[in-house]
Design a protein around this motif. Structure first.
Motif, PDB file in Angstrom:
ATOM      1  N   ARG A  10     -19.806  -9.724  -6.189  1.00 56.74           N
ATOM      2  CA  ARG A  10     -18.912  -9.159  -7.215  1.00 56.74           C
ATOM      3  C   ARG A  10     -19.036  -7.637  -7.253  1.00 56.74           C
ATOM      4  NH1 ARG A  10     -20.304 -14.195  -9.052  1.00 56.74           N
ATOM      5  NH2 ARG A  10     -18.647 -15.409 -10.047  1.00 56.74           N
ATOM      6  N   GLU A  11     -20.116  -7.096  -6.699  1.00 56.95           N
ATOM      7  CA  GLU A  11     -20.355  -5.651  -6.668  1.00 56.95           C
ATOM      8  C   GLU A  11     -19.887  -5.004  -5.371  1.00 56.95           C
ATOM      9  OE1 GLU A  11     -23.108  -7.761  -7.731  1.00 56.95           O
ATOM     10  OE2 GLU A  11     -22.273  -7.493  -9.724  1.00 56.95           O
ATOM     11  N   THR A  12     -19.017  -5.657  -4.633  1.00 63.81           N
ATOM     12  CA  THR A  12     -18.519  -5.099  -3.384  1.00 63.81           C
ATOM     13  C   THR A  12     -17.841  -3.758  -3.657  1.00 63.81           C
ATOM     14  OG1 THR A  12     -18.188  -7.307  -2.471  1.00 63.81           O
ATOM     15  CG2 THR A  12     -16.976  -5.514  -1.425  1.00 63.81           C
ATOM     16  N   PRO A  13     -18.184  -2.718  -2.903  1.00 66.60           N
ATOM     17  CA  PRO A  13     -17.558  -1.402  -3.110  1.00 66.60           C
ATOM     18  C   PRO A  13     -16.043  -1.461  -2.869  1.00 66.60           C
ATOM     19  CG  PRO A  13     -19.511  -1.214  -1.713  1.00 66.60           C
ATOM     20  CD  PRO A  13     -19.229  -2.676  -1.874  1.00 66.60           C
ATOM     21  N   GLU A  14     -15.341  -0.618  -3.578  1.00 60.73           N
ATOM     22  CA  GLU A  14     -13.874  -0.590  -3.518  1.00 60.73           C
ATOM     23  C   GLU A  14     -13.359  -0.389  -2.086  1.00 60.73           C
ATOM     24  OE1 GLU A  14     -10.271  -1.223  -5.135  1.00 60.73           O
ATOM     25  OE2 GLU A  14     -12.101  -1.204  -6.328  1.00 60.73           O
ATOM     26  N   GLU A  15     -13.986   0.516  -1.322  1.00 61.32           N
ATOM     27  CA  GLU A  15     -13.513   0.765   0.045  1.00 61.32           C
ATOM     28  C   GLU A  15     -13.692  -0.457   0.944  1.00 61.32           C
ATOM     29  OE1 GLU A  15     -17.752   2.426  -0.101  1.00 61.32           O
ATOM     30  OE2 GLU A  15     -16.011   2.474  -1.422  1.00 61.32           O
ATOM     31  N   ILE A  16     -14.724  -1.255   0.680  1.00 64.05           N
ATOM     32  CA  ILE A  16     -14.933  -2.484   1.448  1.00 64.05           C
ATOM     33  C   ILE A  16     -13.918  -3.538   1.014  1.00 64.05           C
ATOM     34  CG2 ILE A  16     -16.547  -4.346   1.982  1.00 64.05           C
ATOM     35  CD1 ILE A  16     -17.285  -1.669   3.299  1.00 64.05           C
ATOM     36  N   MET A  17     -13.608  -3.586  -0.278  1.00 63.52           N
ATOM     37  CA  MET A  17     -12.585  -4.526  -0.745  1.00 63.52           C
ATOM     38  C   MET A  17     -11.231  -4.214  -0.099  1.00 63.52           C
ATOM     39  SD  MET A  17     -13.614  -5.085  -4.753  1.00 63.52           S
ATOM     40  CE  MET A  17     -12.058  -5.848  -5.124  1.00 63.52           C
ATOM     41  N   LEU A  18     -10.917  -2.933   0.054  1.00 61.42           N
ATOM     42  CA  LEU A  18      -9.670  -2.548   0.721  1.00 61.42           C
ATOM     43  C   LEU A  18      -9.675  -2.999   2.187  1.00 61.42           C
ATOM     44  CD1 LEU A  18      -9.129   1.015  -0.774  1.00 61.42           C
ATOM     45  CD2 LEU A  18      -7.777  -1.034  -1.242  1.00 61.42           C
ATOM     46  N   LEU A  19     -10.803  -2.863   2.854  1.00 55.57           N
ATOM     47  CA  LEU A  19     -10.924  -3.325   4.223  1.00 55.57           C
ATOM     48  C   LEU A  19     -10.746  -4.844   4.286  1.00 55.57           C
ATOM     49  CD1 LEU A  19     -12.812  -2.023   7.052  1.00 55.57           C
ATOM     50  CD2 LEU A  19     -13.540  -4.303   6.427  1.00 55.57           C
ATOM     51  N   MET A  20     -11.312  -5.566   3.325  1.00 49.87           N
ATOM     52  CA  MET A  20     -11.166  -7.024   3.267  1.00 49.87           C
ATOM     53  C   MET A  20      -9.696  -7.412   3.095  1.00 49.87           C
ATOM     54  SD  MET A  20     -14.394  -7.899   0.834  1.00 49.87           S
ATOM     55  CE  MET A  20     -16.034  -8.177   1.501  1.00 49.87           C
ATOM     56  N   THR A  21      -8.992  -6.665   2.266  1.00 48.02           N
ATOM     57  CA  THR A  21      -7.567  -6.922   2.051  1.00 48.02           C
ATOM     58  C   THR A  21      -6.795  -6.725   3.348  1.00 48.02           C
ATOM     59  OG1 THR A  21      -7.734  -6.295  -0.275  1.00 48.02           O
ATOM     60  CG2 THR A  21      -5.537  -6.225   0.712  1.00 48.02           C
ATOM     61  N   LYS A  22      -7.083  -5.640   4.062  1.00 49.60           N
ATOM     62  CA  LYS A  22      -6.426  -5.384   5.351  1.00 49.60           C
ATOM     63  C   LYS A  22      -6.763  -6.476   6.358  1.00 49.60           C
ATOM     64  CE  LYS A  22      -6.350  -0.364   4.855  1.00 49.60           C
ATOM     65  NZ  LYS A  22      -6.919   0.907   5.348  1.00 49.60           N
ATOM     66  N   LEU A  23      -8.021  -6.881   6.383  1.00 49.08           N
ATOM     67  CA  LEU A  23      -8.452  -7.914   7.317  1.00 49.08           C
ATOM     68  C   LEU A  23      -7.733  -9.227   7.049  1.00 49.08           C
ATOM     69  CD1 LEU A  23     -10.293  -8.943   9.585  1.00 49.08           C
ATOM     70  CD2 LEU A  23     -12.042  -9.381   7.820  1.00 49.08           C
ATOM     71  N   SER A  24      -7.681  -9.638   5.804  1.00 46.68           N
ATOM     72  CA  SER A  24      -7.032 -10.921   5.498  1.00 46.68           C
ATOM     73  C   SER A  24      -5.538 -10.868   5.779  1.00 46.68           C
ATOM     74  CB  SER A  24      -7.319 -11.363   4.060  1.00 46.68           C
ATOM     75  OG  SER A  24      -6.852 -10.431   3.122  1.00 46.68           O
ATOM     76  N   ALA A  25      -4.908  -9.716   5.579  1.00 45.84           N
ATOM     77  CA  ALA A  25      -3.481  -9.576   5.897  1.00 45.84           C
ATOM     78  C   ALA A  25      -3.261  -9.712   7.407  1.00 45.84           C
ATOM     79  CB  ALA A  25      -2.948  -8.237   5.393  1.00 45.84           C
ATOM     80  N   LYS A  26      -4.113  -9.065   8.197  1.00 43.52           N
ATOM     81  CA  LYS A  26      -3.988  -9.149   9.654  1.00 43.52           C
ATOM     82  C   LYS A  26      -4.256 -10.565  10.138  1.00 43.52           C
ATOM     83  CE  LYS A  26      -3.070  -4.853  10.366  1.00 43.52           C
ATOM     84  NZ  LYS A  26      -1.714  -4.433  10.671  1.00 43.52           N
ATOM     85  N   LEU A  27      -5.259 -11.201   9.571  1.00 39.85           N
ATOM     86  CA  LEU A  27      -5.564 -12.568   9.983  1.00 39.85           C
ATOM     87  C   LEU A  27      -4.437 -13.529   9.592  1.00 39.85           C
ATOM     88  CD1 LEU A  27      -9.377 -12.622   9.176  1.00 39.85           C
ATOM     89  CD2 LEU A  27      -8.322 -12.721  11.453  1.00 39.85           C
ATOM     90  N   GLU A  28      -3.859 -13.324   8.420  1.00 37.58           N
ATOM     91  CA  GLU A  28      -2.736 -14.169   8.016  1.00 37.58           C
ATOM     92  C   GLU A  28      -1.583 -14.024   9.009  1.00 37.58           C
ATOM     93  OE1 GLU A  28      -0.002 -15.188   4.117  1.00 37.58           O
ATOM     94  OE2 GLU A  28      -0.675 -13.115   4.369  1.00 37.58           O
ATOM     95  N   ALA A  29      -1.319 -12.813   9.428  1.00 36.31           N
ATOM     96  CA  ALA A  29      -0.234 -12.570  10.391  1.00 36.31           C
ATOM     97  C   ALA A  29      -0.503 -13.265  11.729  1.00 36.31           C
ATOM     98  CB  ALA A  29      -0.056 -11.066  10.602  1.00 36.31           C
ATOM     99  N   GLN A  30      -1.766 -13.555  12.003  1.00 33.12           N
ATOM    100  CA  GLN A  30      -2.128 -14.234  13.242  1.00 33.12           C
ATOM    101  C   GLN A  30      -2.311 -15.736  13.042  1.00 33.12           C
ATOM    102  OE1 GLN A  30      -5.583 -12.020  14.518  1.00 33.12           O
ATOM    103  NE2 GLN A  30      -4.334 -10.431  15.455  1.00 33.12           N
ATOM    104  N   GLY A  31      -1.928 -16.235  11.868  1.00 33.56           N
ATOM    105  CA  GLY A  31      -1.961 -17.676  11.630  1.00 33.56           C
ATOM    106  C   GLY A  31      -3.243 -18.232  11.051  1.00 33.56           C
ATOM    107  N   TRP A  32      -4.083 -17.374  10.497  1.00 32.30           N
ATOM    108  CA  TRP A  32      -5.344 -17.817   9.907  1.00 32.30           C
ATOM    109  C   TRP A  32      -5.166 -18.168   8.436  1.00 32.30           C
ATOM    110  CZ3 TRP A  32      -9.899 -18.620  12.455  1.00 32.30           C
ATOM    111  CH2 TRP A  32      -9.989 -18.129  13.760  1.00 32.30           C
ATOM    112  N   THR A  33      -5.992 -19.087   7.960  1.00 31.35           N
ATOM    113  CA  THR A  33      -6.042 -19.483   6.554  1.00 31.35           C
ATOM    114  C   THR A  33      -7.348 -18.988   5.954  1.00 31.35           C
ATOM    115  OG1 THR A  33      -4.678 -21.438   6.905  1.00 31.35           O
ATOM    116  CG2 THR A  33      -6.097 -21.452   4.962  1.00 31.35           C
ATOM    117  N   LEU A  34      -7.240 -18.318   4.823  1.00 32.78           N
ATOM    118  CA  LEU A  34      -8.410 -17.826   4.085  1.00 32.78           C
ATOM    119  C   LEU A  34      -8.981 -18.939   3.221  1.00 32.78           C
ATOM    120  CD1 LEU A  34     -10.290 -15.642   2.751  1.00 32.78           C
ATOM    121  CD2 LEU A  34      -8.418 -15.271   1.117  1.00 32.78           C
TER     122      LEU A  34
END
Length: 186
Positions: A10-34
Motif C-alpha cells: 500500500r506504500e508503493t511510491p507514486e512513480e512506481i504506481m505510474l510504471l505499474m499502470t503503464k505496464l498493465s496497459a501494455k500487457l493488456e494490449a498484448q492479450g494479458w489478464t491482470l
C-alpha cells in the motif's frame, strides 16, 4: 488465458504506481489478464492501466473490501469450498497463521487466487510487485504470501524495489514503446 499477478505494498511510491499502470496497459494490449486484489497502492496502480473489465480478475477478501462489490464486472469474492481451499493453502505459506485475525486471513487467502486463479489450478505466468524485502530478499507484509506461493509454483517473480527487476521491466516498456511507434532509433 495469459494471466499475470500484479500486487504489492500500500506504500508503493507514486512513480512506481505510474510504471505499474503503464505496464498493465501494455500487457493488456498484448492479450494479458491482470490478477490483483483491489488494495490501495500497487493493486490500484496495476488496475488503473486495464481499460476493459474482461481483462482483469480482481479478487476481494470480502464483499465491500475497498468499496468493491462482487457484482462489478471483473471483481470476484469467492466463497464456499474453493475459499476454504485457499485458506488451507495460505495457512501453509504464512509463517504465523494462528496469530492472524479473521480479516487478515481473508486477505492472505485471496492472495492465493491472485496467483493460482479462481480455480486455484490456473497459475499466473509471472508476478510483478513492489514491496519492502526482508534479509532474505522476500517481500514483507501481505505480498509475501503471493510471492512465496508463486515461487513454490515456479512462477517468475519481479519486485520493482530490486534495481535489476525495475530495470528489466523499464526496459521492456521502452522496447514495447519503440516497437509500437515504429521508430528506427529509440
Amino acid at each position: 488465458m495469459k494471466a499475470y499477478t500484479g500486487v504489492g505494498s500500500r506504500e508503493t511510491p507514486e512513480e512506481i504506481m505510474l510504471l505499474m499502470t503503464k505496464l498493465s496497459a501494455k500487457l493488456e494490449a498484448q492479450g494479458w489478464t491482470l490478477r490483483s486484489g483491489a488494495a490501495d497502492g500497487a493493486d490500484t496502480g496495476f488496475e488503473s492501466g486495464v481499460s476493459n473489465p474482461e481483462n482483469k480478475e480482481i479478487f476481494i477478501a470480502w464483499n465491500g473490501f475497498s468499496g468493491r462489490k462482487e457484482t462489478e464486472e471483473g471483481v470476484y469474492c469467492l466463497k464456499g469450498e474453493i475459499a476454504q481451499q485457499s485458506e488451507l493453502i495460505a495457512a501453509e505459506v504464512h509463517p504465523a497463521w494462528d496469530r492472524l485475525s479473521r480479516g487478515a486471513r481473508g486477505l492472505h487467502s485471496r492472495n492465493c487466487f491472485q496467483v493460482l486463479g479462481s480455480d486455484l489450478s490456473s497459475p499466473s505466468k509471472f508476478l510483478v510487485c513492489w514491496a519492502q524485502i526482508d534479509k532474505h530478499g522476500v517481500p514483507k507484509g501481505g505480498t509475501r504470501t503471493a510471492w512465496v506461493l508463486a515461487t513454490q509454483n515456479n512462477i517468475p517473480c519481479y519486485n520493482l524495489i530490486i534495481p535489476e527487476h525495475l530495470e528489466r521491466i523499464s526496459k521492456y516498456l521502452e522496447e514495447v514503446q519503440c516497437h509500437n511507434s515504429l521508430l528506427l532509433k529509440c
